[in-house]
Design a protein around this motif. Structure first.
Motif, PDB file in Angstrom:
ATOM      1  N   ASP A  55       0.714  -1.309   0.036  1.00  9.40           N
ATOM      2  CA  ASP A  55      -0.008   0.082  -0.035  1.00  9.40           C
ATOM      3  C   ASP A  55       0.992   1.328  -0.132  1.00  9.40           C
ATOM      4  O   ASP A  55       0.254   2.321   0.357  1.00  9.40           O
ATOM      5  CB  ASP A  55      -0.900   0.064   1.343  1.00  9.40           C
ATOM      6  N   TYR A  56       2.077   0.989  -0.513  1.00 12.70           N
ATOM      7  CA  TYR A  56       2.925   2.349  -0.651  1.00 12.70           C
ATOM      8  C   TYR A  56       3.972   2.135  -1.562  1.00 12.70           C
ATOM      9  O   TYR A  56       4.388   1.179  -1.814  1.00 12.70           O
ATOM     10  CB  TYR A  56       3.581   2.615   0.927  1.00 12.70           C
ATOM     11  N   ASP A  57       4.517   3.323  -2.213  1.00 12.63           N
ATOM     12  CA  ASP A  57       5.511   3.270  -2.866  1.00 12.63           C
ATOM     13  C   ASP A  57       5.855   4.828  -2.970  1.00 12.63           C
ATOM     14  O   ASP A  57       5.546   5.612  -3.699  1.00 12.63           O
ATOM     15  CB  ASP A  57       5.274   3.024  -4.556  1.00 12.63           C
ATOM     16  N   THR A 121       8.629  11.875  -3.182  1.00 11.09           N
ATOM     17  CA  THR A 121       7.791  11.722  -4.344  1.00 11.09           C
ATOM     18  C   THR A 121       7.232  10.201  -4.008  1.00 11.09           C
ATOM     19  O   THR A 121       7.633   9.582  -3.506  1.00 11.09           O
ATOM     20  CB  THR A 121       8.453  11.614  -5.624  1.00 11.09           C
ATOM     21  N   GLY A 122       5.696  10.289  -4.408  1.00  7.01           N
ATOM     22  CA  GLY A 122       5.172   8.959  -4.264  1.00  7.01           C
ATOM     23  C   GLY A 122       4.098   8.896  -3.057  1.00  7.01           C
ATOM     24  O   GLY A 122       3.698  10.277  -2.671  1.00  7.01           O
ATOM     25  N   TYR A 123       3.650   7.742  -2.593  1.00  5.59           N
ATOM     26  CA  TYR A 123       2.736   7.968  -1.594  1.00  5.59           C
ATOM     27  C   TYR A 123       2.672   6.853  -0.696  1.00  5.59           C
ATOM     28  O   TYR A 123       3.330   5.714  -0.756  1.00  5.59           O
ATOM     29  CB  TYR A 123       1.088   7.561  -2.370  1.00  5.59           C
ATOM     30  N   TYR A 124       2.014   6.746   0.706  1.00  9.14           N
ATOM     31  CA  TYR A 124       2.185   6.022   1.704  1.00  9.14           C
ATOM     32  C   TYR A 124       0.875   6.224   2.516  1.00  9.14           C
ATOM     33  O   TYR A 124       0.304   7.326   2.606  1.00  9.14           O
ATOM     34  CB  TYR A 124       3.531   5.979   2.323  1.00  9.14           C
ATOM     35  N   PRO A 125       0.550   5.252   3.301  1.00 11.25           N
ATOM     36  CA  PRO A 125      -0.710   5.477   4.356  1.00 11.25           C
ATOM     37  C   PRO A 125      -0.470   6.300   5.458  1.00 11.25           C
ATOM     38  O   PRO A 125       0.602   6.602   5.911  1.00 11.25           O
ATOM     39  CB  PRO A 125      -1.142   3.986   4.566  1.00 11.25           C
TER      40      PRO A 125
END
Length: 275
Positions: A55-57, A121-125
């Motif tokens: 759920d993250y990158d 950069t990117g996303y994570y919860p």
């Protein structure tokens, strides 16, 4: 009869000449083995570190890191504790008088600077719940957000081919069996087997050995050999490390990747002998 007499005389004179000027043990290296053990300090270039999971990158950019020296300590010679400091081990064999092949283990330590501000950069919860979000869009690398260390360690297992040249004559040293001074240069390649200490996004701490990538290196050094068999060797060694499969949690789905340059300063003590 006269021929036999002259042969005997020449043989006797030649034998006397050899005994008066015996060839020095240090004149030739082919067939000799050597082994050394020592310590190091290192520095690292900045690197981008990518973290991936279910759920993250996200990627942290231009992350800085440092080594973790222990100083000169009895742990370097204590068999039960000698893997704790930053150390170097090498075993080699001379295939000719000037060239040798060796295998070695560079036990470095890599510690990400904690609480540094970096671009991301990117996303994570649950962004912002780790005290990491800064008003300028950067993140602060708090321990709740990320702890990232190769401290047991950044283990570079490698093979080297090296050249050795005797420069004792530069210092007017005639008896190299007592003191010999050499310069050495070499190229190496191998794999990285780090034990990465990681705490990521509040997940359980992970700290296990794992083959994570490869490395390339080059070195230059000065060797001083005493009484044929014992030496001190100082080296400057630099190289490139690429790790695309760093384990970060107990889940195999979670991993990190990074690449960077390193620079090592090494002092080692060893022996050279012929079996």
């Amino acid at each position: 009869m006269i021929v036999f007499f002259f042969c005997a005389v020449f043989q006797h004179l030649f034998a006397q000449d050899l005994s008066a000027n015996p060839e020095k043990y240090t004149a030739h290296n082919k067939g000799k083995f050597y082994i050394f053990w020592g310590g190091n300090r290192e520095s690292y270039s900045k690197s981008d570190i990518r973290f991936r999971g279910e759920d993250y990158d996200f990627t942290l950019h231009n992350v800085t890191a440092h080594d973790k020296p222990k100083g000169w300590h009895c742990d370097f010679i204590n068999p039960a504790r000698m893997t704790i400091p930053q150390t170097n081990f090498r075993l080699g064999y001379f295939i000719s008088d000037k060239y040798n092949i060796s295998i070695g283990f560079d036990h470095m330590k890599y510690v990400m600077h904690q609480d540094q501000a970096v671009n991301i950069t990117g996303y994570y919860p649950d962004a912002g719940s780790y005290g990491e979000v800064l008003p300028n869009g950067q993140v602060l690398l708090t321990e709740d957000f990320l702890k990232f260390e190769h401290t047991d360690g950044l283990n570079y297992v490698n093979t080297e081919i090296s050249r050795v040249d005797d420069i004792s004559s530069w210092f007017k040293l005639s008896n190299t069996d007592k003191v010999q001074i050499n310069i050495t240069e070499g190229l190496g390649a191998g794999f990285l087997y780090p034990k990465t200490n990681t705490t990521l996004l509040g997940k359980e701490r992970y700290d296990e050995f794992h083959v994570s990538g490869f490395g390339l290196s080059a070195k230059a050094g000065l060797n001083v050999t005493f009484f044929k068999h014992f030496f001190i060797q100082a080296e400057l060694k630099g190289g490139y490390i690429n790790m695309q499969d760093i384990r970060t949690t107990a889940s195999k789905a979670d991993k990190a990747s990074q690449e960077f340059w390193f620079f090592q300063q090494i002092i080692a003590f060893g022996g050279i002998f012929r079996i």
